[in-house]
Design a protein around this motif. Structure first.
Motif, PDB file in Angstrom:
ATOM      1  N   ALA A  73      44.060  44.412  28.283  1.00 33.73           N
ATOM      2  CA  ALA A  73      44.711  45.662  28.681  1.00 33.73           C
ATOM      3  C   ALA A  73      43.890  46.852  28.193  1.00 33.73           C
ATOM      4  N   ALA A  74      43.759  47.836  29.063  1.00 30.74           N
ATOM      5  CA  ALA A  74      43.091  49.088  28.699  1.00 30.74           C
ATOM      6  C   ALA A  74      44.169  50.061  28.237  1.00 30.74           C
ATOM      7  N   PRO A  75      44.167  50.450  26.966  1.00 33.63           N
ATOM      8  CA  PRO A  75      45.237  51.313  26.462  1.00 33.63           C
ATOM      9  C   PRO A  75      45.184  52.707  27.082  1.00 33.63           C
ATOM     10  N   LYS A  76      46.355  53.292  27.248  1.00 33.38           N
ATOM     11  CA  LYS A  76      46.435  54.655  27.775  1.00 33.38           C
ATOM     12  C   LYS A  76      45.924  55.644  26.735  1.00 33.38           C
ATOM     13  N   ASN A  77      45.341  56.710  27.225  1.00 31.37           N
ATOM     14  CA  ASN A  77      44.865  57.828  26.410  1.00 31.37           C
ATOM     15  C   ASN A  77      43.781  57.437  25.409  1.00 31.37           C
ATOM     16  N   HIS A  78      43.046  56.360  25.677  1.00 27.20           N
ATOM     17  CA  HIS A  78      41.905  55.963  24.858  1.00 27.20           C
ATOM     18  C   HIS A  78      40.629  56.230  25.648  1.00 27.20           C
ATOM     19  N   LEU A  79      39.601  56.707  24.955  1.00 32.43           N
ATOM     20  CA  LEU A  79      38.312  56.957  25.587  1.00 32.43           C
ATOM     21  C   LEU A  79      37.546  55.647  25.681  1.00 32.43           C
ATOM     22  N   LEU A  80      37.264  55.234  26.912  1.00 32.36           N
ATOM     23  CA  LEU A  80      36.540  53.989  27.175  1.00 32.36           C
ATOM     24  C   LEU A  80      35.141  54.331  27.666  1.00 32.36           C
ATOM     25  N   SER A  81      34.131  53.686  27.087  1.00 32.16           N
ATOM     26  CA  SER A  81      32.746  53.934  27.460  1.00 32.16           C
ATOM     27  C   SER A  81      32.170  52.678  28.103  1.00 32.16           C
ATOM     28  N   PHE A  82      31.490  52.863  29.237  1.00 31.75           N
ATOM     29  CA  PHE A  82      30.914  51.766  30.004  1.00 31.75           C
ATOM     30  C   PHE A  82      29.399  51.846  29.866  1.00 31.75           C
ATOM     31  N   PRO A  83      28.813  51.009  28.996  1.00 31.72           N
ATOM     32  CA  PRO A  83      27.387  51.139  28.709  1.00 31.72           C
ATOM     33  C   PRO A  83      26.471  50.696  29.848  1.00 31.72           C
ATOM     34  N   GLY A  97      26.997  54.528  31.423  1.00 33.47           N
ATOM     35  CA  GLY A  97      27.259  55.744  30.661  1.00 33.47           C
ATOM     36  C   GLY A  97      28.519  56.486  31.054  1.00 33.47           C
ATOM     37  N   THR A  98      29.281  55.974  31.992  1.00 35.36           N
ATOM     38  CA  THR A  98      30.502  56.641  32.438  1.00 35.36           C
ATOM     39  C   THR A  98      31.617  56.433  31.412  1.00 35.36           C
ATOM     40  N   GLU A  99      32.540  57.398  31.352  1.00 30.89           N
ATOM     41  CA  GLU A  99      33.676  57.330  30.443  1.00 30.89           C
ATOM     42  C   GLU A  99      34.973  57.429  31.242  1.00 30.89           C
ATOM     43  N   PHE A 100      35.972  56.626  30.867  1.00 31.20           N
ATOM     44  CA  PHE A 100      37.294  56.630  31.495  1.00 31.20           C
ATOM     45  C   PHE A 100      38.345  56.906  30.441  1.00 31.20           C
ATOM     46  N   ILE A 101      39.422  57.557  30.869  1.00 31.78           N
ATOM     47  CA  ILE A 101      40.655  57.644  30.089  1.00 31.78           C
ATOM     48  C   ILE A 101      41.787  57.307  31.045  1.00 31.78           C
ATOM     49  N   VAL A 102      42.513  56.229  30.760  1.00 34.01           N
ATOM     50  CA  VAL A 102      43.658  55.836  31.585  1.00 34.01           C
ATOM     51  C   VAL A 102      44.816  56.755  31.216  1.00 34.01           C
ATOM     52  N   ARG A 103      45.325  57.488  32.202  1.00 33.79           N
ATOM     53  CA  ARG A 103      46.411  58.439  31.950  1.00 33.79           C
ATOM     54  C   ARG A 103      47.779  57.860  32.290  1.00 33.79           C
ATOM     55  N   SER A 104      47.876  57.068  33.370  1.00 31.48           N
ATOM     56  CA  SER A 104      49.159  56.446  33.700  1.00 31.48           C
ATOM     57  C   SER A 104      48.917  55.153  34.447  1.00 31.48           C
ATOM     58  N   VAL A 161      44.037  47.668  38.384  1.00 35.55           N
ATOM     59  CA  VAL A 161      45.474  47.676  38.137  1.00 35.55           C
ATOM     60  C   VAL A 161      45.872  46.281  37.668  1.00 35.55           C
ATOM     61  N   LYS A 162      46.706  46.224  36.637  1.00 34.98           N
ATOM     62  CA  LYS A 162      47.184  44.946  36.115  1.00 34.98           C
ATOM     63  C   LYS A 162      47.896  44.180  37.217  1.00 34.98           C
ATOM     64  N   GLU A 163      47.588  42.880  37.322  1.00 33.11           N
ATOM     65  CA  GLU A 163      48.179  42.048  38.363  1.00 33.11           C
ATOM     66  C   GLU A 163      49.698  42.046  38.222  1.00 33.11           C
ATOM     67  N   GLY A 164      50.377  42.233  39.343  1.00 31.15           N
ATOM     68  CA  GLY A 164      51.832  42.285  39.365  1.00 31.15           C
ATOM     69  C   GLY A 164      52.380  43.697  39.286  1.00 31.15           C
ATOM     70  N   SER A 165      51.546  44.652  38.919  1.00 33.51           N
ATOM     71  CA  SER A 165      51.981  46.048  38.842  1.00 33.51           C
ATOM     72  C   SER A 165      51.903  46.675  40.228  1.00 33.51           C
ATOM     73  N   GLN A 166      52.931  47.418  40.607  1.00 33.67           N
ATOM     74  CA  GLN A 166      52.982  48.041  41.930  1.00 33.67           C
ATOM     75  C   GLN A 166      52.553  49.506  41.911  1.00 33.67           C
ATOM     76  N   SER A 167      52.454  50.095  40.715  1.00 28.99           N
ATOM     77  CA  SER A 167      52.124  51.523  40.639  1.00 28.99           C
ATOM     78  C   SER A 167      50.613  51.739  40.565  1.00 28.99           C
ATOM     79  N   ASN A 168      50.200  52.910  41.009  1.00 36.23           N
ATOM     80  CA  ASN A 168      48.792  53.306  40.950  1.00 36.23           C
ATOM     81  C   ASN A 168      48.384  53.599  39.517  1.00 36.23           C
ATOM     82  N   LEU A 169      47.085  53.565  39.279  1.00 33.22           N
ATOM     83  CA  LEU A 169      46.517  54.051  38.028  1.00 33.22           C
ATOM     84  C   LEU A 169      46.040  55.472  38.252  1.00 33.22           C
ATOM     85  N   ILE A 170      46.214  56.297  37.272  1.00 31.82           N
ATOM     86  CA  ILE A 170      45.580  57.614  37.262  1.00 31.82           C
ATOM     87  C   ILE A 170      44.593  57.580  36.101  1.00 31.82           C
ATOM     88  N   VAL A 171      43.313  57.784  36.428  1.00 32.48           N
ATOM     89  CA  VAL A 171      42.243  57.665  35.442  1.00 32.48           C
ATOM     90  C   VAL A 171      41.408  58.934  35.465  1.00 32.48           C
TER      91      VAL A 171
END
Length: 174
Positions: free
Chosen positions: A137-147, A103-110, A155-165
C-alpha cells in the motif's frame, strides 16, 4: 537593630531591581527598532500572505486562488506535459497504471493506491524513510520517489474510487 538593617537592605535591593528593569526594558535609541505598522515595519494580513504564497506556487505569474482540478486522461496511454518542477493533480481510474519517469515524485492525496514495479526493488517512501515493494500500500500524504522508470502506482484491486495523485516530474498512464 537587626530588623531596621533587614528592611534597609530589602528597600535597596528592591530599588536596584526596579531601576535595572526600567533601564533594560526601554528600547535603545538608534538600534533600528520601529513601531509596528510603519513603513519600516509593515503589518500584513493573513489573506495577503496567502495570496503571495499562492502566486509563488503558481510560478509567480498567476493571481488565481482556485485549486487546480485533477486532470482525467482521455487515452489509454498519455505522457506528461510541462516542466519537471511543475506539480500536477492526476486522477487515476481503477485498472490504470500511473508509471513514473526516473526521478519523478508522487503524493497520494485520496483513494487507495498500491505500488507497481516490474523489478524486485521498490519505491522510496521519503516520509518514512523506507522502500515500498510491489503490491504494498502507498500511504496517503507521503512523498514517494521513483528512482528509475518502470515503477509506479495503481488503484488497489477491489477499490471503485479514483486515485488523486500530486505528481512532480514525468509520467505515463497505461
Amino acid at each position: 537593630m537587626k530588623t531596621k538593617m533587614k528592611i534597609s537592605m530589602l528597600t535597596v535591593a528592591l530599588g536596584v531591581g526596579v531601576s535595572m528593569g526600567v533601564i533594560l526594558t526601554e528600547p535603545a535609541s538608534g538600534t533600528g527598532v520601529s513601531q509596528p505598522g510603519t513603513t519600516d515595519d509593515p503589518v500584513v494580513t493573513k489573506s495577503y500572505v496567502d495570496q503571495q504564497i499562492q502566486q509563488a506556487l503558481n510560478g509567480g505569474g498567476g493571481a488565481s486562488t482556485n485549486p487546480t482540478q485533477p486532470s482525467t486522461p482521455s487515452t489509454s496511454e498519455q505522457p506528461s506535459q510541462g516542466g519537471a518542477d511543475e506539480v500536477k493533480n492526476v486522477a487515476l481510474k481503477p485498472g490504470k497504471l500511473l508509471i513514473a519517469d526516473a526521478g519523478t515524485e508522487f503524493i497520494v492525496r485520496s483513494g487507495h493506491a498500491v505500488i507497481y514495479t516490474e523489478v524486485a526493488s521498490g519505491v522510496a517512501d521519503l516520509t518514512d524513510g523506507k522502500d515500498l515493494l510491489n503490491g504494498q500500500a502507498a500511504p496517503k500524504n507521503h512523498l514517494l520517489s521513483f528512482p528509475r522508470e518502470g515503477r509506479g502506482i495503481q488503484v488497489k484491486e477491489g477499490s471503485q474510487s479514483n486515485l488523486i495523485v500530486m505528481v512532480r516530474g514525468g509520467y505515463t498512464i497505461k
